[in-house]
Design a protein around this motif. Sequence first.
Motif, PDB file in Angstrom:
ATOM      1  N   TYR A 244       0.661  -1.197  -0.028  1.00 15.28           N
ATOM      2  CA  TYR A 244       0.116  -0.055  -0.012  1.00 15.28           C
ATOM      3  C   TYR A 244       0.806   1.415   0.166  1.00 15.28           C
ATOM      4  N   ALA A 245       1.878   1.355   0.830  1.00 13.38           N
ATOM      5  CA  ALA A 245       2.791   2.431   0.869  1.00 13.38           C
ATOM      6  C   ALA A 245       3.532   2.704  -0.497  1.00 13.38           C
ATOM      7  N   ALA A 276     -10.006  -3.545  -0.964  1.00 14.57           N
ATOM      8  CA  ALA A 276      -9.141  -2.615  -0.385  1.00 14.57           C
ATOM      9  C   ALA A 276      -7.995  -2.325  -1.180  1.00 14.57           C
ATOM     10  N   ALA A 277      -7.309  -3.518  -1.776  1.00 14.27           N
ATOM     11  CA  ALA A 277      -6.265  -3.149  -2.605  1.00 14.27           C
ATOM     12  C   ALA A 277      -6.465  -2.558  -3.707  1.00 14.27           C
ATOM     13  N   LEU A 278      -7.689  -2.722  -4.625  1.00 10.37           N
ATOM     14  CA  LEU A 278      -8.190  -1.962  -5.757  1.00 10.37           C
ATOM     15  C   LEU A 278      -8.319  -0.644  -5.508  1.00 10.37           C
ATOM     16  N   GLU A 396     -11.724  -3.374   3.532  1.00  5.06           N
ATOM     17  CA  GLU A 396     -13.099  -3.791   3.191  1.00  5.06           C
ATOM     18  C   GLU A 396     -14.067  -4.264   4.225  1.00  5.06           C
ATOM     19  N   PRO A 397     -15.051  -3.563   4.686  1.00  3.04           N
ATOM     20  CA  PRO A 397     -15.934  -4.077   5.821  1.00  3.04           C
ATOM     21  C   PRO A 397     -16.479  -5.261   5.727  1.00  3.04           C
ATOM     22  N   PRO A 398     -16.526  -6.351   6.620  1.00  2.00           N
ATOM     23  CA  PRO A 398     -17.185  -7.822   6.409  1.00  2.00           C
ATOM     24  C   PRO A 398     -18.664  -7.418   6.128  1.00  2.00           C
ATOM     25  N   PRO A 399     -19.496  -8.252   5.365  1.00  2.00           N
ATOM     26  CA  PRO A 399     -20.840  -7.974   5.077  1.00  2.00           C
ATOM     27  C   PRO A 399     -21.616  -8.160   6.400  1.00  2.00           C
ATOM     28  N   ARG A 400     -22.651  -7.442   6.554  1.00  2.00           N
ATOM     29  CA  ARG A 400     -23.602  -7.565   7.473  1.00  2.00           C
ATOM     30  C   ARG A 400     -24.924  -7.843   7.373  1.00  2.00           C
TER      31      ARG A 400
END
Length: 400
Positions: A244-245, A276-278, A396-400
């Motif tokens: 990421y850096a 998150a990576a994208l 990325e948050p987990p699904p809820r």
Amino acid sequence: MKPEFLPGNRLTLLDSGREYFPALLAAIAAAEREIYLETYIFAADAVGEAVCAALCAAAARGVVVNVTVDGFGARNFPVDFQPRFAAAGVRALIYRPELGRFRLKRHRLRRLHRKLALIDGCIAFVGGINIVADDNAPPDMRPRYDYAVMVQGPVLADIHRAMRRMWEIVTWVNLRRRFRFTAVDHPRCAVAGTQAAAFLVGDNLRHRNSILNTYIEAIHGARREILIANAYFLPGLRFGRALYAAARRGVQVTVLLQGKTDHPLLRFATQALYGAALNAGIRIFEYEKSFMHAKVAVIDDDWATVGSSNIDPFSLLLAKEANIVVRDMRFAGELRAHLEAAIAAGARAMCPVDIQRQSWPRRLLRWASYGLVRLLVGIAGYGDRHWRAEDQVSQEPPPR
């Protein structure tokens, strides 16, 4: 500990089994004194039969032949090959042999995953290619796509030391005695070329982080480009932060992953990290032309690695691995050209919109797979106290 780059080597990149096995068989046929071979899989197919025959022929002419296979990856070995090797005088050992269907599962995760060969101490092969034919796969996954390197030069001394040490350890564990070493004690490691290389091993004891730390150091130093092709990619916290850096400081980060897999669990777990990576600017491609088994990388103009180590907790925390790391513009350029051609010919780019449009059941499957992988690592004895240092990265948050 930083890798020790030794100058004066000659390194030949080998693309998949179509280039690797002819070179390996030729080296075995020319052997005069000693052969070491380590592999995770030793398949009973055309390639396995050819390598078996070549090793038996070498033993028949007086070459000391030492073969080590993994007890789980090569669980067919005791029936398909070990009797023939014993009859021919080939010394064959099994690392952590299977002891029945109900053996504790945690032991199955600690494997000999290295793919190495050393002939007469003067030529070696390092990479990700098992003793298995490229076409030994389901029809829609053929041919297997992978890499190895043929090595000559001073770095052979480190390869010889590591392979002999592995042979000694497995000999003691299997037979409670040591074979006599009557062949090459000091391999010929004369200058063979102009390329600098370091040989790295990864295991769960002294060298647990050798390969990981070398990757991260190179990523931290990247200024222009990071290109990674890895079959099973589930990076931990430090690795992910480094990528990421690099992306934030303008480095083009590209990751080539499997589009067709033999381990859906790991693929689904990896896909939990795509969003998150994208969003961080990292490019992700899935190779869909065939089964990609490669574990390679190129960073900037002169750093490259080829080996057996995946970037996931099973390789980085549990398995015994081996990589060659190269500082050479020609070698890095050649590997980069191969990877760029593979992306152009058979890969599909992942896009943030594709991730956003996925259904909730699909997202649940990804996160359930992620959680199960974490559980498996914990079962293997590398739970919170080990995983904390290499926990998974995802915004990325987990699904809820």
